[in-house]
Design a protein around this motif. Structure first.
Motif, mmCIF file in Angstrom:
data_model
loop_
_atom_site.group_PDB
_atom_site.id
_atom_site.type_symbol
_atom_site.label_atom_id
_atom_site.label_comp_id
_atom_site.label_asym_id
_atom_site.label_seq_id
_atom_site.Cartn_x
_atom_site.Cartn_y
_atom_site.Cartn_z
ATOM 1 N N VAL A 111 -37.260 23.421 -5.588
ATOM 2 C CA VAL A 111 -36.641 22.098 -5.608
ATOM 3 C C VAL A 111 -37.599 21.055 -5.048
ATOM 4 C CG1 VAL A 111 -34.787 20.689 -4.638
ATOM 5 C CG2 VAL A 111 -34.272 22.941 -5.569
ATOM 6 N N ASP A 112 -38.314 21.391 -3.972
ATOM 7 C CA ASP A 112 -39.299 20.472 -3.400
ATOM 8 C C ASP A 112 -40.400 20.144 -4.405
ATOM 9 O OD1 ASP A 112 -38.198 19.925 -0.977
ATOM 10 O OD2 ASP A 112 -39.383 21.365 0.159
ATOM 11 N N ALA A 113 -40.725 21.123 -5.267
ATOM 12 C CA ALA A 113 -41.781 20.922 -6.260
ATOM 13 C C ALA A 113 -41.278 20.237 -7.526
ATOM 14 C CB ALA A 113 -42.417 22.265 -6.605
ATOM 15 N N GLY A 114 -39.982 19.890 -7.555
ATOM 16 C CA GLY A 114 -39.435 19.209 -8.723
ATOM 17 C C GLY A 114 -39.136 20.105 -9.899
ATOM 18 N N LYS A 115 -39.015 21.401 -9.660
ATOM 19 C CA LYS A 115 -38.690 22.346 -10.735
ATOM 20 C C LYS A 115 -37.175 22.546 -10.805
ATOM 21 C CE LYS A 115 -43.061 22.522 -10.963
ATOM 22 N NZ LYS A 115 -43.740 21.608 -11.911
ATOM 23 N N PHE A 116 -36.728 23.035 -11.953
ATOM 24 C CA PHE A 116 -35.296 23.255 -12.172
ATOM 25 C C PHE A 116 -35.045 24.749 -12.317
ATOM 26 C CE2 PHE A 116 -31.658 23.004 -15.422
ATOM 27 C CZ PHE A 116 -30.698 22.959 -14.429
ATOM 28 N N PRO A 117 -34.647 25.437 -11.233
ATOM 29 C CA PRO A 117 -34.382 26.870 -11.332
ATOM 30 C C PRO A 117 -33.016 27.175 -11.938
ATOM 31 C CG PRO A 117 -34.173 26.138 -9.052
ATOM 32 C CD PRO A 117 -34.614 24.946 -9.849
ATOM 33 N N ILE A 118 -32.997 28.121 -12.868
ATOM 34 C CA ILE A 118 -31.763 28.649 -13.445
ATOM 35 C C ILE A 118 -31.654 30.099 -12.997
ATOM 36 C CG2 ILE A 118 -30.537 29.224 -15.570
ATOM 37 C CD1 ILE A 118 -31.849 26.869 -16.921
ATOM 38 N N LEU A 119 -30.563 30.418 -12.287
ATOM 39 C CA LEU A 119 -30.385 31.716 -11.656
ATOM 40 C C LEU A 119 -29.466 32.598 -12.485
ATOM 41 C CD1 LEU A 119 -29.735 30.299 -8.068
ATOM 42 C CD2 LEU A 119 -31.943 30.847 -9.106
ATOM 43 N N LEU A 120 -29.905 33.818 -12.735
ATOM 44 C CA LEU A 120 -29.116 34.788 -13.489
ATOM 45 C C LEU A 120 -28.661 35.885 -12.532
ATOM 46 C CD1 LEU A 120 -31.507 35.096 -16.599
ATOM 47 C CD2 LEU A 120 -29.664 33.437 -16.234
ATOM 48 N N GLY A 121 -27.409 35.770 -12.056
ATOM 49 C CA GLY A 121 -26.894 36.705 -11.046
ATOM 50 C C GLY A 121 -26.197 37.864 -11.698
ATOM 51 N N GLY A 122 -25.890 38.775 -10.829
ATOM 52 C CA GLY A 122 -25.669 38.877 -9.425
ATOM 53 C C GLY A 122 -24.228 38.441 -9.097
ATOM 54 N N SER A 123 -23.734 38.920 -7.954
ATOM 55 C CA SER A 123 -22.385 38.555 -7.541
ATOM 56 C C SER A 123 -22.322 37.089 -7.125
ATOM 57 C CB SER A 123 -21.918 39.472 -6.404
ATOM 58 O OG SER A 123 -22.883 39.532 -5.368
ATOM 59 N N HIS A 124 -21.091 36.533 -7.143
ATOM 60 C CA HIS A 124 -20.914 35.097 -6.971
ATOM 61 C C HIS A 124 -21.258 34.622 -5.572
ATOM 62 C CE1 HIS A 124 -18.243 31.334 -7.835
ATOM 63 N NE2 HIS A 124 -19.512 31.113 -8.042
ATOM 64 N N GLY A 129 -26.679 31.585 -0.875
ATOM 65 C CA GLY A 129 -28.133 31.494 -0.776
ATOM 66 C C GLY A 129 -28.675 30.295 -1.534
ATOM 67 N N GLN A 130 -28.099 30.031 -2.710
ATOM 68 C CA GLN A 130 -28.489 28.854 -3.485
ATOM 69 C C GLN A 130 -28.220 27.570 -2.688
ATOM 70 O OE1 GLN A 130 -26.296 28.536 -7.151
ATOM 71 N NE2 GLN A 130 -27.250 26.614 -7.769
ATOM 72 N N PHE A 131 -27.057 27.511 -2.058
ATOM 73 C CA PHE A 131 -26.686 26.345 -1.259
ATOM 74 C C PHE A 131 -27.607 26.176 -0.049
ATOM 75 C CE2 PHE A 131 -24.111 24.756 2.361
ATOM 76 C CZ PHE A 131 -23.857 23.466 1.908
ATOM 77 N N LEU A 132 -27.983 27.272 0.603
ATOM 78 C CA LEU A 132 -28.857 27.193 1.774
ATOM 79 C C LEU A 132 -30.213 26.580 1.433
ATOM 80 C CD1 LEU A 132 -28.250 30.623 3.583
ATOM 81 C CD2 LEU A 132 -27.397 28.367 4.238
ATOM 82 N N GLY A 133 -30.622 26.678 0.177
ATOM 83 C CA GLY A 133 -31.898 26.123 -0.237
ATOM 84 C C GLY A 133 -31.982 24.613 -0.115
ATOM 85 N N SER A 228 -22.649 26.135 -9.594
ATOM 86 C CA SER A 228 -22.460 27.585 -9.562
ATOM 87 C C SER A 228 -21.377 27.942 -10.577
ATOM 88 C CB SER A 228 -22.054 28.038 -8.158
ATOM 89 O OG SER A 228 -21.625 29.386 -8.167
ATOM 90 N N PHE A 229 -21.713 28.770 -11.549
ATOM 91 C CA PHE A 229 -20.793 29.115 -12.647
ATOM 92 C C PHE A 229 -20.499 30.607 -12.598
ATOM 93 C CE2 PHE A 229 -19.555 27.006 -16.782
ATOM 94 C CZ PHE A 229 -18.629 27.966 -17.148
ATOM 95 N N ASP A 230 -19.255 30.957 -12.271
ATOM 96 C CA ASP A 230 -18.832 32.352 -12.261
ATOM 97 C C ASP A 230 -18.275 32.696 -13.635
ATOM 98 O OD1 ASP A 230 -17.650 34.850 -11.856
ATOM 99 O OD2 ASP A 230 -17.041 34.365 -9.818
ATOM 100 N N SER A 269 -30.480 19.970 -9.646
ATOM 101 C CA SER A 269 -31.768 20.604 -9.366
ATOM 102 C C SER A 269 -31.693 22.125 -9.316
ATOM 103 C CB SER A 269 -32.355 20.069 -8.053
ATOM 104 O OG SER A 269 -31.427 20.178 -6.991
ATOM 105 N N SER A 270 -30.515 22.724 -9.477
ATOM 106 C CA SER A 270 -30.420 24.177 -9.645
ATOM 107 C C SER A 270 -29.083 24.529 -10.271
ATOM 108 C CB SER A 270 -30.597 24.921 -8.312
ATOM 109 O OG SER A 270 -29.480 24.765 -7.470
ATOM 110 N N LEU A 271 -29.091 25.616 -11.032
ATOM 111 C CA LEU A 271 -27.889 26.045 -11.765
ATOM 112 C C LEU A 271 -27.832 27.560 -11.723
ATOM 113 C CD1 LEU A 271 -25.518 25.651 -13.755
ATOM 114 C CD2 LEU A 271 -27.194 25.429 -15.592
ATOM 115 N N GLY A 272 -26.710 28.099 -11.237
ATOM 116 C CA GLY A 272 -26.577 29.543 -11.116
ATOM 117 C C GLY A 272 -25.454 30.095 -11.968
ATOM 118 N N PHE A 273 -25.705 31.241 -12.610
ATOM 119 C CA PHE A 273 -24.699 31.957 -13.394
ATOM 120 C C PHE A 273 -24.468 33.309 -12.719
ATOM 121 C CE2 PHE A 273 -26.820 29.114 -16.355
ATOM 122 C CZ PHE A 273 -25.745 28.473 -16.956
ATOM 123 N N TYR A 274 -23.212 33.591 -12.375
ATOM 124 C CA TYR A 274 -22.917 34.746 -11.540
ATOM 125 C C TYR A 274 -21.768 35.587 -12.111
ATOM 126 C CZ TYR A 274 -25.566 31.921 -8.193
ATOM 127 O OH TYR A 274 -26.531 31.171 -7.579
#
Length: 382
Positions: A111-124, A129-133, A228-230, A269-274
């Protein structure tokens, strides 16, 4: 920092050999032999094969992220540059808490580098951890969660997957400004939980509201910093590969529409699928649904508007007055897209006005002499 120490590479077969020259797989640089130079990417994919926060994790194959990738890589590339890199799968920590902290560090760097991470989870619960970032940022953030229920369990025996939202809301120091929950089903949610969140002026949207007025969710997704998308929010017919499968929920089309809205959000700046469970997935239907949702997220990303200056000629300005109040409410509409914003004043005068996303219906409500509910909720949080 060398991010490669956090990841394991993908198997050469099937990810090293694209099936079609115009497929998504031909335009993604995956971590198969050497770790990709993520600094030259716009979007990065991260697999999260971590299920210890869910019930019965020993029964899992831990191949969820790779199964989603297999279907995503087969889709045809859309518009835009598609500067996407796949960093592989995040190595789980010794303990579940270690995985949260590892994910936090990765999200923080990207996020600091201006990138857009898409997370493929994993339990919800990996949403935590995403929020702590975002803890290191010198600003508050807005979180949108799409789920069939609110994961606010407080019982001692509750799994992290069912209680992580409670942990996020109570996190100290607090940097959560806005929270919206989309797609909950009333018969799966305690009324007292809904009442408590409403008292905090958070936005809650039942699945029926999404069915009836999905366009009203566009401003909600446009205001998020992280989503965060469950997969549990999607009905069983379109996504059977989940632990809490339900015949009711969002359709696959509605899920893709929400992801399209999210991708277009300049602020996101981030999107997670869980929540994907491949051992329950009939004919890879859920993996295909999730892969298509990722595809629409990336497509939306390439449709983002340029930097917004509401005083420029890129926006039309509308002023709405009220007969019993000398103050006026300001609205802005993009000349290039059907998107609206409204200006919200801090009635205490301690903060400058905020311009926040809204819908055309909010403007019509104000024009009819009523204060939009979205304005009231936002003003209450200032």
């Amino acid at each position: 920092m060398n991010l490669s120490i956090f990841f394991e590479p993908l198997p050469e077969d099937p990810f090293g050999y694209p099936e079609h020259p115009k497929s998504v797989g031909s335009y993604i640089a995956p971590f198969v032999h050497s770790f990709p130079d993520w600094r030259s990417a716009e979007i990065v994919l991260i697999g999260l094969p971590e299920y210890r926060g869910a019930a019965h994790p020993t029964e899992l194959t831990y191949q969820g992220p790779n199964k989603i990738r297999e279907q995503l890589y087969r889709l045809m590339k859309g518009t835009g540059t598609w500067l996407v890199m796949d960093l592989g799968n995040l190595l789980p920590g010794i303990h579940l808490e270690d995985t949260y902290l590892r994910l936090k560090e990765v999200i923080e760097i990207l996020v600091d580098a201006g990138k857009f991470p898409i997370l493929l989870g994993g339990s919800h619960d990996l949403t935590y951890g995403q929020f702590l970032g975002y803890e290191h940022l010198s600003k508050t953030v807005n979180l949108v969660v799409v789920d069939s229920q609110l994961d606010m369990a407080t019982e001692e025996r509750a799994t992290p997957e069912l209680s992580h939202l409670h942990r996020i809301l109570l996190h100290e120091p607090t940097y959560l400004f806005g929270f919206s929950h989309v797609g909950h089903q009333a018969y799966l949610t305690e009324a007292s939980t809904l009442a408590a969140l409403e008292k905090l002026h958070f936005e809650l949207f039942r699945v029926g509201q999404v069915h009836q007025q999905i366009k009203e969710l566009e401003p909600v997704m446009r205001q998020a910093d992280l989503v965060s998308f469950d997969v549990a929010a999607i009905r069983h017919q379109d996504a059977p590969g989940q632990q809490h499968a339900n015949p009711f929920g969002l359709t696959g089309e509605e899920a893709c529409q929400l992801c399209w809205y999210a991708g277009q959000n300049n602020q996101l700046s981030s999107l997670g699928f869980y929540g994907y469970r491949p051992e329950l997935d009939y004919r890879h239907l859920t993996a295909t649904t999730l892969a298509t949702m990722v595809w629409y997220s990336i497509e939306g990303y390439h449709q983002r508007l340029p930097t917004m200056d509401f005083q420029s000629n890129q926006f039309l300005r509308f002023s709405v007055g009220f007969h019993d109040n000398p103050n006026k409410m300001l609205f802005y509409k993009s000349r290039h897209a059907e998107k609206w914003w409204m200006q919200v004043e801090d009635l205490s005068g301690q903060r400058p006005p905020m311009v926040v996303p809204c819908s055309y219906q909010d403007y019509l409500t104000a024009a009819d002499g009523e204060v939009p509910n979205r304005w009231i909720l936002m003003q209450a949080r200032l």
